[in-house]
Design a protein around this motif. Sequence first.
Motif, PDB file in Angstrom:
ATOM      1  N   MET A 418       0.819  -1.209   0.000  1.00  0.00           N
ATOM      2  CA  MET A 418       0.000   0.000   0.000  1.00  0.00           C
ATOM      3  C   MET A 418       0.854   1.261   0.000  1.00  0.00           C
ATOM      4  O   MET A 418       0.406   2.331  -0.393  1.00  0.00           O
ATOM      5  N   PHE A 452      -8.874  -4.294  -2.317  1.00  0.00           N
ATOM      6  CA  PHE A 452      -8.098  -3.259  -2.999  1.00  0.00           C
ATOM      7  C   PHE A 452      -8.295  -3.392  -4.500  1.00  0.00           C
ATOM      8  O   PHE A 452      -8.874  -4.372  -4.987  1.00  0.00           O
ATOM      9  N   LEU A 466      -6.786   1.614  -2.236  1.00  0.00           N
ATOM     10  CA  LEU A 466      -8.155   1.401  -1.770  1.00  0.00           C
ATOM     11  C   LEU A 466      -9.084   2.204  -2.660  1.00  0.00           C
ATOM     12  O   LEU A 466      -9.046   3.439  -2.661  1.00  0.00           O
TER      13      LEU A 466
END
Length: 707
Positions: A418, A452, A466
């Motif tokens: 991420m 995601f 996201l």
Amino acid sequence: MDQPQLSWITNFIWGIADDVLRDLYVRGKYRDVILPMTVLRRLDAVLEPTKQDVRDMKANLDANEITNQDAVLRQEAGQAFYNTSPFTLRDLRNRSNQQQLRADFEAYLDGFSPNVQEILDNFEFRNQIPRLSKADALGTLIEKFLDPQINLGPAPIMSGDTVKVAGLDNHAMGTVFEELVRRFNEENNEEAGEHWTPRDAVRLMARLIFDPIADDIQSGTYLLYDGACGTGGMLTVAEETLRDLAAAHHKQVSTHLYGQEINAETYAIAKADMLLKGEGEAADNIVGGPEYSTLANDAFPSREFDFMLSNPPYGKSWKGDLERMGGKDGIRDPRFIIQHAGESEYSLLTRSSDGQMLFMANLLSKMKHGTPLGSRIATVHNGSSLFTGDAGQGESNIRRWIIENDWLEAIVALPLNMFYNTGIATYVWVLTNRKPEHRRGKVQLIDATTWFRPLRKNLGKKNCELAPEDTDRILHAFQTMEESEQSKVFPNEAFGYWKVTVERPLRLKVDLGEERLRHFRQACVGAGDAALAKLADFAAERLGAGPHLNYNDFSAKLKLLSEQTDVKLTAKRLKLIKDELAERDENADPVVKKIHKPGKVEENTLHGLYGTSQGIIEFEPDSELRDTEQVPLLEVGGIEAFIQWEVLPHAQDAWIDPDSIKTGYEISFTRHFYKPQPLRTLAEITADIRALEAETDGLLAEIVGAG
């Protein structure tokens, strides 16, 4: 101004770097020039209408020998900043002499107010001027920022009665600047993750602290804080989220942002962003630079905040901070040495190799306790914050402090990859000191690692984000608290345990055979104690070779023999006998450490105290057999039942050391969300074996045939 226009302005400024700096800087260093120049052009344009008024006031104050001029000059400028130099950027654009341009530009910079000077110093922008001047690029750079196609000022550029180029209000200018910062950070993605949290993660964190109390927000003033604020992105996203939420509920809110940042450049960006948005007071509440470590030098020691967000550094040593604070033995900071669990000096100090959990403790120390909403916190950490630290150590103590105070609402496991510069697992902790009734005494774990969407192009190690629907899905799981494969709810005690030291008695035999005596004589020679060796030989003659399975009985007889030979059994000699003459034997009798008088202590076999006709016997523990057990706080019957069922069936002579019991807390996502792979069926395994056999048979035939 709509988004396409803002994007066009951002692209134009982005293009200046390629036009002017391509042969002077590597791409990763473009921002060292472009960001401060963007700030300067905006401030310059904002100050143009009051420029002469400020200069006149400055001359008047100097003539009257008034030294404290800052507040008056801010008021005259009508802004939280000012410039008292005789120049504007437009005045400098036509300088043909590079030396004169450099001198005048430096005088122009020197004329800014102290808060702008701090931004320039932390950008280290003055260090770029010699290079720009020598390459004859300074004038070109100024010219580009004054291009009539763009307008970084708040007033529109007019052509008669027609707006030729619209002005930028503070919000729009802040948007442009943030977009430039984002692009530069993504260009330099290897280091971006240290100071730049992806916006999708920040939006999730903001919604986790605001959405649950959307109906409870009242009109008023709210304080927001980030103790590792980087470029200030978390604060600005949180502020926008709160204002939008309040507007949707027809409330009027005022926000004040507070932040602290140790990195000079990112601190300069955060402070500049506040100034560009017209938030002069907020800019003054952003404190930083190398001398302002949040751990060692708290800029807001007496402040309490309504909402806090943070992404502290992971795995970063705080040894230097620890030394500045007096070392582990000398530190008295009330953020980290507190009262809890009956301890007046309960330590939250973690290993010096990683201080991320101390940033969490810093946030918790700034919670409001006297307001209806209290404080809400979202902070992102790597996995080590969940489980590192043994019972009684700083990391475990922080978890214990949080959970036993019932402050932890939930932890959300984010997807891997991420962040820009790390692919490790990351987790958002959601904390509050005003849990709603249905959450009290409970902690929710949410596994969002599969929620995601992939990026079309990787940004460093960030390969996913996201999507709005993913954020909504996490928020739904959080607010409903419904149990599922991705959401589990536990009582607070489920994460706690007692760490107990389990002892077993030392069992020694003494063998006075010739081989053992020879070994003992050598040990005595090494210790320079020939008399003790003779005592052992004498004992062998009187007591026999052995084995003597009762060490205490042997010791008593040896003492009598020592009195006959005038060899005193000192503590040093007794230790040598125990270490070199005696040896462990599981069939030997336990060594008695002490005999207590009845009445002074009661028999308690669980604690290693056994009642006999002599009194209550306490055996000496064997350090080689010592072990520890983790007993869950939710264990039915507690420690005693656990030992009865799990230990004594395997070691009947075991007991626990009551002074060793410590309480610890750890959180294991793997344990609760692990999904074992199903075992292959016998038919599948058989089919694979037959396929391999057929393949090898064919290969053998081919080899033989070729021969």
